[in-house]
Structure formats: C-alpha cells, structure tokens
Design an enzyme around this catalytic site. Structure first.
Site, PDB file in Angstrom:
ATOM      1  N   LYS A 185     -12.248 -13.959  19.040  1.00  0.00           N
ATOM      2  CA  LYS A 185     -10.952 -14.421  19.534  1.00  0.00           C
ATOM      3  C   LYS A 185     -10.158 -13.291  20.203  1.00  0.00           C
ATOM      4  CE  LYS A 185     -11.170 -18.609  17.485  1.00  0.00           C
ATOM      5  NZ  LYS A 185     -12.362 -18.565  16.633  1.00  0.00           N
TER       6      LYS A 185
HETATM    7  C1  LIG Z   1     -13.218 -19.613  16.284  1.00  0.00           C
HETATM    8  C2  LIG Z   1     -14.517 -19.208  15.704  1.00  0.00           C
HETATM    9  C3  LIG Z   1     -15.686 -19.950  15.936  1.00  0.00           C
HETATM   10  C4  LIG Z   1     -15.673 -21.244  16.712  1.00  0.00           C
HETATM   11  O1  LIG Z   1     -15.312 -21.054  18.058  1.00  0.00           O
HETATM   12  P1  LIG Z   1     -14.881 -22.315  18.938  1.00  0.00           P
HETATM   13  O2  LIG Z   1     -14.414 -21.738  20.229  1.00  0.00           O
HETATM   14  O3  LIG Z   1     -13.792 -22.985  18.170  1.00  0.00           O
HETATM   15  O4  LIG Z   1     -16.078 -23.164  19.070  1.00  0.00           O
HETATM   16  C5  LIG Z   1     -16.881 -19.458  15.428  1.00  0.00           C
HETATM   17  N1  LIG Z   1     -16.925 -18.317  14.704  1.00  0.00           N
HETATM   18  C6  LIG Z   1     -15.829 -17.583  14.456  1.00  0.00           C
HETATM   19  C7  LIG Z   1     -15.944 -16.356  13.635  1.00  0.00           C
HETATM   20  C8  LIG Z   1     -14.589 -18.006  14.946  1.00  0.00           C
HETATM   21  O5  LIG Z   1     -13.495 -17.277  14.703  1.00  0.00           O
END
Ligand SMILES: *Cc1c(COP(=O)(O)O)cnc(C)c1O
Length: 462
Positions: free
Chosen positions: A112
């Site tokens: 993120k």
């Molecule tokens: C947010 C997240 C996901 C999922 O990502 P999306 O974009 O919602 O599909 C997977 N793994 C981790 C560690 C995350 O923080």
C-alpha cells in the site's frame, strides 16, 4: 485525459478532480476515458532505468496537465525516498521460472505504501496550489490505514481519519495507526468487520451534505490515483524479466481487486502479460465468481491473511465495466442487484472476457500455513500469510512463462501467523524497532453512520 464513472452518469473529471474526489457521485468508480498504450520501443527503453524513472514514463500519459513534468518527477522522487531498498520493488527468484516481487520495503511494510506515499505528495501539491483543504476518510482491513496515516500525517492541507475493524487487525497494523502523533491524523476503531467499515465509508460519500461540509476525499483503492501508482511495478518487474520481448504472468494475493486491476491496466497499456492469477484466501468470492460466473456474497470468516478478508470487492466493478464493454448502465444494474439480492450473475460474454485475462485459485488456512512452513527450507523465504496465499496458488500456474508472485507485506507485519507456522518470530526492520514502546491513541466508535460523522466533524472543526 478525462475520467468517467463505471456507472456512466457522474460528471466527467480531470485527473486532479478524480484523484481529489475518490468515489463518483453516481456510486461508481472513476476510470480513464481511454487507456493509453506504450509502444514496444517505449517499453524496451525502460530496461535498466530506476524505479522512479519507470514510474514517470508509465504514469505520465494518465495525469493530463495536472502536474508539469519536472514537478511530477520531483513528487515521484519524494514519494519513494523513504523506502528501505534502492530498487524499491526488488525481484527475487523462488523456484525455476517463479519470482517474488518484494513490495514491502516502504515505511509501513506493505505494498500500500507504493500508492499512498505517492498520493500523499500529489494531494498536498494539488491542494496547496488550490489553497484548499480536504478531509480524507479511509476504511482499512489494516494495511491501507497504516499506509495512509503514514503518508498524510503532518501535511498542511489534509485531515485524515481511518476506520478499522476493532480487534481484527494485527498488533503491528494497529500500532502503525495509533502511534502516529500528528494532530491531523485520527484512528477510529469501529465495532464490526472490514466490510462494515467500507460500507459506512460509502454511506458517507453518498451523504452529499456531509461530504460537501467536510470536503470529503477518499484514498481507498477506489481512488484511481492509487491504482495508477500500482501499475508501475508490473512494468518494472516485467522489463527485468525480458518484456516486451518475452511474456510474463503475475499471481496476485487479492481482496479488493485493486492491486490485480493495476496489472490489468498494465496489460491494456501494451505490457505482454499472459495471465493475471487471482489468489484468494478462504474468503474466496473472486475465485468462486471466476469458476461459476456468479458473484454471490457470503459472510466474512476471519483468516490469518486479514487484509484479504473481504466479500465486497470494490475494484471488481472496474473489471466488470471493461468486461461489459464500458456499458455504465449495465454495471449500475449489477450493483443495484448486489445491494438488493446480495449477488448477481455475469453475462456469458463478460465472464468469457474476464477468463481470457484472469485465472484464479484459493488457499485454505491450512494451505497458507503449510506454504509459510515449506517456503523457508525450499525457497529460503519467510513469507507473510498474504504472500503465502499467492505462492500457494502460483504452484498450479508454473510453466514456460515466467511467473511473478507479488509479496504484498513483510512477514514481521503478521508475526503470529508466521511464528505459528515456522516457530520463528520475524523481527521488525531496524527503522521501526521501537513501535511497541510508543504510546497509542485511538477512538472507539459503533457501526453507526451518525456517530462516525459526528466524530469526524468534531476532529475537523476542533
Ligand atoms: C491490501 C492487501 C492485499 C489485497 O490487495 P487488494 O488491492 O485489496 O486486492 C493483499 N495483501 C496485503 C498485505 C494487503 O495489505
């Protein structure tokens, strides 16, 4: 470049407006009116460039005249300066023709950060120029919230509020939100699950009077700028492995479909991606949808990969919009049906299109733990549980095309699951070693729109 809503009736916006707005006023998500393409020559020329330079070349066609080239380049450099690895998104080899794309070297140890650090910079630059101020409200299953608090803390023109499901995020995730000390950053612990947080957030965006009064802005993966920032690492990884001269596939641990949708955009831009593999945990609505052609919600069952404990997968709407040949009316109908019946069937034509691009698989809790355990002796890697879901599903998709699994978080962000599987408790990187010594600060709130809005107004107008 203009941005249109997936439901077809919201105002058409510029990149800047779409970024600052988040969710469209017709309830849809903004997408570019057309997807720009890069030539083989332009992709080939990315070989050997820095992550930042590739980021500039991939994102530039989408931003219109929102930022001049020199300013945009500076903002990209600032966004990634705090990462703990010179390559930003390094590739490692796990098995023959199977690679791991490490996306956890940012300040909060999950992918993120790639999008959030950038949009922190983009928001601040755009708002300062307009002399404007906004209230960012985000819903999180853990990682979005910590990344947003980290990206927006202390910025002049922004207040940030994060709704997280009380008791359902890991200690590291919670502390990354609750130990932020700046006055403009607020962690709100909601009594409910992630889907409740996301539903209340959508309610706030649809409550126009509140939305306008606090100048609400969204940074969930519904925000187009976030998806865009994530397109970059598909390019950097594929070019390392021989694109555009050699095709590459990706396996993506998925919840809200944002990360994998970025891969779809990369493919549409001309990157030779053969397959995008959707990897779900036991909350497997996306896998079931690909298999059956019907999208049917069930309850969420908490798992050891909590950032993927989702049943209403927001960004899937963007994929549906494309699969329905950009028919906003058709998408609006499906979304109405989802609200009234808890699900919908996908037309033959549309599911056929989705299956051309996407494959899918699921990992049970036992599969996930077994993969964490196995990966250490066999691949030399301590995997976070989300990444382990991806590596498990990837086993069914290994072949002659190089496969890249996205490592979405650092194992130290989910130490309990990693320790239970391996007996090893992964240590936090040095730079955040004092996380458990810092004081925490948060507000509890019920799953009630009026109560949440009152807390936010109190914070904004204090
Ligand atoms: C947010 C997240 C996901 C999922 O990502 P999306 O974009 O919602 O599909 C997977 N793994 C981790 C560690 C995350 O923080």
């Amino acid at each position: 470049m203009r941005y249109v809503s997936t439901r077809g009736t919201a105002p058409v916006l510029s990149f800047e407006e779409a970024m600052l707005t988040g969710l469209a006023r017709d309830g849809g998500l903004y997408v570019p009116s057309e997807i720009p393409t890069l030539s083989q020559g332009e992709i080939a020329a990315m070989a050997g460039l820095s992550y930042e330079e590739i980021a500039f070349r991939v994102m530039r066609p989408f931003i219109g005249d929102t930022f001049a080239d020199a300013e945009f380049g500076d903002l990209i450099d600032k966004a990634y300066a705090g990462f703990g690895h010179a390559a930003r998104a390094p590739l490692k080899q796990l098995q023959p023709n199977h690679f791991l794309l490490e996306l956890f070297h940012g300040p909060t140890l999950a992918f993120k950060d790639f999008a959030m650090q950038l949009i922190g910079q983009l928001f601040q630059a755009a708002l300062a120029r307009r002399g404007d101020r906004v209230t960012i409200v985000g819903a999180t299953s853990g990682d979005t919230g910590s990344a947003a608090m980290e990206a927006f803390r202390g910025l002049e023109n922004v207040d940030v509020f994060i709704l997280f499901p009380h008791g359902r995020v890991s200690d590291v995730q919670r502390r990354q939100m609750t130990t932020v000390t700046e006055d403009n950053a607020h962690a709100l612990a909601l009594t409910g699950d992630f889907d409740d947080c996301q539903a209340r957030l959508k309610d706030m965006f649809n409550h126009f009077e509140f939305r306008d009064r606090v100048k609400l802005a969204g940074v969930n993966s519904i925000n187009w700028a976030r998806v865009l920032a994530q397109v970059v690492y598909y390019f950097s990884a594929a070019v390392c492995l021989g694109a555009p001269h050699r095709p590459v596939s990706f396996c993506v641990p998925t919840g809200n479909f944002g990360d994998i949708f970025a891969g779809y955009i990369a493919k549409r831009m001309g990157l030779p991606i053969e397959k995008l593999v959707i990897a779900t945990n036991q909350n497997d609505i996306l896998h079931r949808t690909m298999v059956s052609g019907g999208y049917t919600t069930e309850g969420v069952t908490p798992s050891i990969s909590p950032s993927m404990d989702i049943q209403v997968s927001s960004n899937f709407e963007r994929a549906l919009f494309e699969a329905y040949d950009r028919d906003g009316g058709a998408v609006a109908q499906l979304m109405d049906q989802l609200k009234s019946d808890g699900g919908f069937g996908i037309s033959q034509g549309a599911i056929g299109q989705l299956r051309e691009t996407f494959a899918s698989g699921r990992a049970s809790e036992a599969d996930t733990s077994a993969m964490i355990k196995r990966a250490l002796p066999e691949m030399g890697e301590l995997l976070c549980p989300h990444t382990a879901v991806g590596v498990h599903v990837a086993q069914d998709h290994l072949g002659s095309t190089p496969l890249v699994t996205l490592a979405t978080a650092h194992p130290a962000k989910f130490p309990d699951a990693v320790e239970a599987a391996t007996g090893i408790r992964p240590a936090l990187p040095e730079r955040m070693g004092d996380l458990f010594d810092r004081p925490e600060r948060m507000r509890r709130v019920e799953n009630d729109l009026t109560a949440i809005e009152a807390l936010i107004e109190e914070g904004v107008f204090a």
